[in-house]
Design a protein around this motif. Structure first.
Motif, mmCIF file in Angstrom:
data_model
loop_
_atom_site.group_PDB
_atom_site.id
_atom_site.type_symbol
_atom_site.label_atom_id
_atom_site.label_comp_id
_atom_site.label_asym_id
_atom_site.label_seq_id
_atom_site.Cartn_x
_atom_site.Cartn_y
_atom_site.Cartn_z
ATOM 1 N N GLU A 133 -1.498 55.188 -91.757
ATOM 2 C CA GLU A 133 -2.913 54.888 -91.450
ATOM 3 C C GLU A 133 -3.344 55.338 -89.970
ATOM 4 O O GLU A 133 -2.544 55.529 -89.172
ATOM 5 C CB GLU A 133 -2.707 53.233 -91.067
ATOM 6 C CG GLU A 133 -3.894 52.458 -90.727
ATOM 7 C CD GLU A 133 -4.260 51.054 -90.572
ATOM 8 O OE1 GLU A 133 -5.051 50.709 -89.898
ATOM 9 O OE2 GLU A 133 -2.900 50.470 -90.869
ATOM 10 N N ARG A 135 -6.701 55.510 -87.217
ATOM 11 C CA ARG A 135 -7.918 54.667 -86.552
ATOM 12 C C ARG A 135 -8.467 55.443 -85.358
ATOM 13 O O ARG A 135 -7.536 56.006 -84.806
ATOM 14 C CB ARG A 135 -7.411 53.531 -86.457
ATOM 15 C CG ARG A 135 -8.644 52.454 -85.972
ATOM 16 C CD ARG A 135 -8.024 50.851 -86.026
ATOM 17 N NE ARG A 135 -7.349 50.514 -87.134
ATOM 18 C CZ ARG A 135 -6.963 49.023 -87.080
ATOM 19 N NH1 ARG A 135 -7.144 48.282 -86.165
ATOM 20 N NH2 ARG A 135 -6.438 48.844 -88.154
ATOM 21 N N GLN A 136 -9.660 55.434 -85.271
ATOM 22 C CA GLN A 136 -10.281 55.849 -83.960
ATOM 23 C C GLN A 136 -10.228 54.877 -82.855
ATOM 24 O O GLN A 136 -10.607 53.526 -82.861
ATOM 25 C CB GLN A 136 -11.836 56.165 -84.348
ATOM 26 C CG GLN A 136 -11.902 57.153 -85.211
ATOM 27 C CD GLN A 136 -11.673 58.510 -84.589
ATOM 28 O OE1 GLN A 136 -12.095 58.875 -83.422
ATOM 29 N NE2 GLN A 136 -11.458 59.680 -85.443
ATOM 30 N N GLU A 141 -8.555 59.914 -82.769
ATOM 31 C CA GLU A 141 -8.003 59.678 -83.865
ATOM 32 C C GLU A 141 -6.411 59.452 -83.467
ATOM 33 O O GLU A 141 -5.843 60.099 -82.865
ATOM 34 C CB GLU A 141 -7.892 60.741 -84.880
ATOM 35 C CG GLU A 141 -7.265 60.309 -86.122
ATOM 36 C CD GLU A 141 -7.474 61.221 -87.281
ATOM 37 O OE1 GLU A 141 -7.025 61.004 -88.273
ATOM 38 O OE2 GLU A 141 -7.664 62.545 -87.053
#
Length: 230
Positions: A133, A135-136, A141
């Motif tokens: 996974e 995410r920002q 990132e």
């Protein structure tokens, strides 16, 4: 009276079962639990998963377990000094998970702190991030990495007292404090065991609450991985 000393390295590791997950301290050949590893060779335990920065060399450290086909999977950062590791990996005999060095240390630290996972920008956009996974955060990132929760931790320390308080020496500290905390059972081999109270509380690197067994090592082999002269 709390006394975590055991009589030998073999006694300390004799209950490690087949298929166990081990967090192992050390960096290269510096600060590795050499007596505990040698004792595991004697027990013949197999199908081990080892979390360690490196895999030793062909005739020392974790390289002995590899040579004896006792390791099923290595989760490591640097494995370039072991020809047997390379041979087993290329022939499909050894499962390997390569982890960025800082991420490996943080995964051990997170497991010791009870943190199941964390996000890091290290490895984002590379093969390291595949299947994970992302995410920002703050415009960057980040990759979700899991904490390491090992069955046993094997570490090497310089000094300890019978309560299990550990002091590591200089660069031999390396991965040992993080590895010590992420194992359900921590086994430490040490060069010297001192009286309770002899260690400066401010100088203790790993509190005894994390340590379950102590082995006094003898005749440590102070190897130099690569001798550079001019």
């Amino acid at each position: 009276m709390i006394d975590k000393r055991v009589s030998s390295a073999l006694e300390a590791v004799q209950d490690i079962p087949d298929g166990a997950h081990l967090a192992v301290g050390g960096f290269g050949l510096c600060g590795i639990p050499e007596h505990l590893i040698a004792a595991l060779v004697r027990t013949g335990v197999k199908d081990l998963t080892c979390y360690s920065n490196n895999a030793g060399v062909d005739d020392f450290g974790l390289g002995l377990l590899l040579k004896n086909r006792q390791i099923r999977k290595m989760v490591s950062s640097y494995v370039g000094e072991n020809a047997e590791f390379e041979r087993q990996f290329l022939h499909g005999e050894l499962e390997v998970e390569l982890v960025p060095q800082g991420t490996l240390a943080e995964r051990m630290r997170a497991g010791g702190a009870g943190i199941p996972a964390f996000f890091t920008p290290t490895g984002a956009g590379t093969k390291v991030a595949e299947g994970k996974e992302t995410r920002q955060f703050h415009g960057r990132e980040c990759v979700l990495e899991s904490g390491i929760f090992a069955d046993f931790a094997l570490v090497k320390a310089w000094k300890a007292d019978r309560l299990g308080n550990l002091v590591f020496r200089k660069t031999a500290r390396n991965f040992n404090p993080m590895a010590a905390t992420c194992g359900k059972v921590c086994i430490a081999e040490v060069e010297e065991i001192v009286e309770v109270g002899a260690l400066d509380p401010d100088a203790i690197h790993t509190p005894g609450i994390f340590v379950h067994r102590l082995v006094l090592g003898t005749a440590f082999e102070k190897r130099i991985e690569k001798v550079v002269t001019r």
